[in-house]
Design an enzyme around this catalytic site. Structure first.
Site, PDB file in Angstrom:
ATOM      1  N   GLY A 150       0.663  -1.256  -0.020  1.00 53.85           N
ATOM      2  CA  GLY A 150      -0.058   0.037   0.062  1.00 53.85           C
ATOM      3  C   GLY A 150       0.903   1.286   0.099  1.00 53.85           C
ATOM      4  O   GLY A 150       1.959   1.228   0.564  1.00 53.85           O
ATOM      5  N   CYS A 151       0.578   2.356  -0.390  1.00 54.89           N
ATOM      6  CA  CYS A 151       1.062   3.412  -0.589  1.00 54.89           C
ATOM      7  C   CYS A 151       1.441   4.235   0.577  1.00 54.89           C
ATOM      8  O   CYS A 151       2.678   4.661   0.881  1.00 54.89           O
ATOM      9  CB  CYS A 151       0.352   4.485  -1.591  1.00 54.89           C
TER      10      CYS A 151
END
Length: 348
Positions: A150-151
């Protein structure tokens, strides 16, 4: 040899960024792009900035349309990737930019996502420091299934892992507040992302430990040696299209000085092509990494509270998603890791 590539979810922001990067990659040919509601349209109708790919048309996202490629990138919402990737066979390298294959704990999946648990794949954060002194990079060599982080997870993990791995930080009571660009919420129409709603405003979301990236961050920091790690993080939507600026704090071990912290972070990332630690007293801006597969960070020590403050910046669509996917592909296929990727941002 040129690799044939398919991108599922090519009409979205992550899919578009994958295509932008892959279009300049010398070792791949993009042959198939898929979508759901946009199927049947020319790709440039959904991604008008990708002029070099105007010969491509979007087709339905089905296992049949994705079959027969050397590499398949999947940029779909959680729950959709797993349904699809179960039917892609073992021949292709499959890289999932969604959440379906990131978590090792089924309990965490049930708590934060729900639905069918598809199991963890090789984790696509090459720079992640591990307890034994190795890096996650080594576990990507030859992998056939890769899950991109995930970012938010990337920004926080890269910011805190060096101190955890070096034993300079307490792994409990970690705190991070992130300024996040709206592209991280995807391309679907959502009233709170309308220009009139977000312009001139900042908006927190997933407050109080409810964000789905929480167990993934804990999983990473535990892998770096942070047994019993816990974190409270709060993302805040701000009026910019791209970028994450994460301000993360942690309690230092007694007796640790700023010079110790700076040295540990610099040593951890000295040989990393896409992670840079700024000189003491300097801190990054999201504009510094716009369009680049780069993570920048700067450190300070809050002596009054005994906490390190790490400010890290990434482009959520590049180092936070598509760039990490291509970087992981390069490693898995024994290509030079930086092929097709840049550390140079776009300015102004």
């Amino acid at each position: 040899m040129t690799l044939s590539v398919a991108v599922a979810g090519a009409s979205g922001y992550a899919g578009g960024e994958l295509l932008r990067i892959l279009a300049a990659h010398p070792d791949v040919t993009i042959t198939t792009v898929t979508a759901h509601s946009n199927a049947g349209q020319p790709l440039v109708a959904a991604q008008p900035h990708l002029r070099s790919l105007e010969h491509l048309a979007l087709v339905d996202t089905t296992p049949e349309n994705l079959a027969g490629h050397d590499v398949v990138f999947v940029a779909l919402p959680h729950g959709k990737s797993g349904e699809l990737t179960d039917h892609l066979g073992d021949e292709a390298l499959v890289i999932d930019c969604g959440a379906d294959h990131r978590l090792t704990s089924e309990d965490d999946w049930d708590k934060f996502y729900g639905g069918e648990f598809y199991g963890a794949w090789a984790y696509g954060l090459p720079e992640l420091l591990l307890t034994d002194g190795s890096r996650q990079r080594e576990r990507l060599v030859g992998a056939r299934r890769i899950a991109v982080p995930g970012c938010n997870v990337t920004a926080i993990t890269l910011g805190l892992a060096p101190g955890i791995q070096a034993g300079l930080l307490q792994p409990q009571d970690l705190v991070s507040v992130l300024a996040v660009g709206t592209s991280g919420a995807g391309k679907a129409l959502k009233p709170h992302l309308l220009a009139s709603e977000i312009h001139g405003s900042a908006m927190p979301y997933a407050v109080g430990g409810t964000h789905r990236h929480t167990p993934e961050i804990v999983q990473n920091l535990a892998a770096a040696g942070g047994e019993g790690a816990s974190i409270s993080f709060t993302p805040v939507l701000v009026p910019m299209s791209r970028g994450i600026l994460a301000t993360s704090t942690a309690q230092i071990v007694p007796g640790v000085a700023l010079s110790d912290l700076q040295a540990a972070w610099e040593q951890a990332y000295a040989a990393e092509p896409f992670v840079s630690v700024l000189p003491a007293g300097e801190f990054p801006k999201t504009a510094d990494v716009l369009g680049a597969n780069t993570a920048l960070m700067g450190l300070a020590l809050d002596e009054a509270t005994g906490r390190v403050v790490v400010v890290s910046a990434i482009d959520n669509l590049v180092k936070g998603t598509a760039g990490a996917a291509v970087q992981s592909m390069n490693i898995a296929l024994a290509l030079p890791e930086a092929t097709g990727l840049t550390t140079n941002g776009v300015a102004p």
